[in-house]
Scaffold this active site. Structure first.
Site, short mmCIF file in Angstrom:
data_model
loop_
_atom_site.label_atom_id
_atom_site.label_comp_id
_atom_site.label_asym_id
_atom_site.label_seq_id
_atom_site.Cartn_x
_atom_site.Cartn_y
_atom_site.Cartn_z
CB ILE A 1 -12.48 -102.01 76.14
CG1 ILE A 1 -12.66 -101.08 77.35
CG2 ILE A 1 -11.11 -102.68 76.19
CD1 ILE A 1 -12.97 -101.76 78.62
CE LYS A 2 -7.83 -101.43 67.87
NZ LYS A 2 -7.58 -100.43 66.84
CB THR A 3 -9.43 -106.39 73.74
OG1 THR A 3 -8.33 -107.05 74.34
CG2 THR A 3 -10.58 -107.36 73.58
CB ALA B 1 -9.47 -98.40 77.22
#
Ligand code: R5P
Length: 295
Positions: free
Chosen positions: A202-204, A172
């Site tokens: 998850i990439k943030t 995501a």
């Protein structure tokens, strides 16, 4: 088929030794199936537990981005220094040699351009394509707080459902709209929603204050997005802080391929991520490799 007359009596049962069961090294991933774990173990280095993903998927909504005009000339030579390549099927098929051993993270959401509302994405790649292309994960953008928030979340959950059927993890990617505050509260919300709804990692974005609380409250691995181009030492410091505060690696694009020396920058980022090298030492490495490669 072995000759049945030649079968020797089996003796090596080691009845005094219990069979060993290996725990899986990646945060929150121990209950996944074998194929899913195997793909994640190609993206994340089992020794360091981290990854350096090279993101070159920008063209899917913004066309030939600076540094990505000629992927064959500017990007292919640096691919060996990345752990993983994140890109679209168009670039994969048209430019990347199928002999590559790099695990592929395929961008599967899309359908918008910089000329329109970016959050209005759909799933733009069939699961059969991901299987056909032998990818290790599928990336879907999620716009928490965006105009098409619900649609983008459902895009991601659909990929989790379909990918789980075939053992392919879903990444995501949390996108931040222009009106959203880039603070820990927002990123805790965005990453946790993605994890709760099944994203495998998850990439943030990195934030200066309380990034460790974003990592701590997310039950699956986080990889740090690079963001817009900043000075090399600053980008290395950001990557260093992110992994020291709990990120399981980086997924960087512009800060690598827009650097004066992409090949040096990628190796410097590797030193920070995999070897816990300080930003200053990694910057020295960057300069050394940059000078050598310009000789
Ligand atoms: C953006 O939507 C793409 O997913 C990029 O891969 C992402 O922004 C990472 O690239 P950068 O480090 O240039 O921000």
């Amino acid at each position: 088929m072995p000759d049945v007359d030649e079968i020797k009596e089996a003796k090596r049962f080691y009845t005094d030794k219990p069979q060993q069961t290996e725990g899986f090294f990646l945060k929150g991933s121990n209950s996944l199936d074998w194929g899913m774990k195997n793909r994640l173990a190609r993206i994340f280095n089992p020794e360091s537990g981290r990854t350096v993903m090279l993101a070159i998927d920008h063209g899917y909504f913004q066309g030939p981005t600076t540094g990505l005009e000629r992927i064959d000339i500017n990007i292919l030579p640096i691919v060996p220094y990345a752990d993983t390549l994140m890109l679209t099927r168009g670039i994969l098929r048209s430019i990347v040699p199928p002999s590559t051993q790099k695990p592929i993270v395929l961008r599967v959401s899309g359908g918008t351009s910089i000329l329109k509302e970016l959050s209005n994405e759909e799933i733009a790649v069939d699961i059969e394509e991901s299987i056909r292309l032998n990818v290790c994960a599928m990336a879907a953008q999620v716009f928490i707080g965006g105009e098409y928030e619900r649609q983008s979340i459902i895009n991601m959950t659909k990929m989790v459902d379909i990918g789980t059927r075939y053992g392919i993890p879903t990444l995501a990617v949390t996108a931040v709209g222009k009106d959203m505050a880039r603070d820990a509260r927002y990123f805790r919300l965005a990453t946790r929603i993605c994890a709760e709804l099944g994203a495998h990692y998850i990439k943030t974005y990195y934030i200066e204050k309380d990034f460790e609380t974003v990592c701590a409250s997310c039950p699956v691995p986080i990889v740090m997005a690079g963001g817009k181009k900043i000075a090399e030492l600053d980008a290395l410091t950001m990557a260093y802080n992110a992994v020291q505060q709990g990120a399981s690696g980086v997924d960087m694009g512009r800060n690598i391929f827009q650097s004066d020396s992409a090949i040096a920058m990628l190796q410097a980022v590797r030193a920070v991520v995999h070897d816990n090298e300080t930003p200053e030492k990694a910057f020295d490495l960057y300069q050394t490799i940059k000078n050598q490669s310009s000789e």
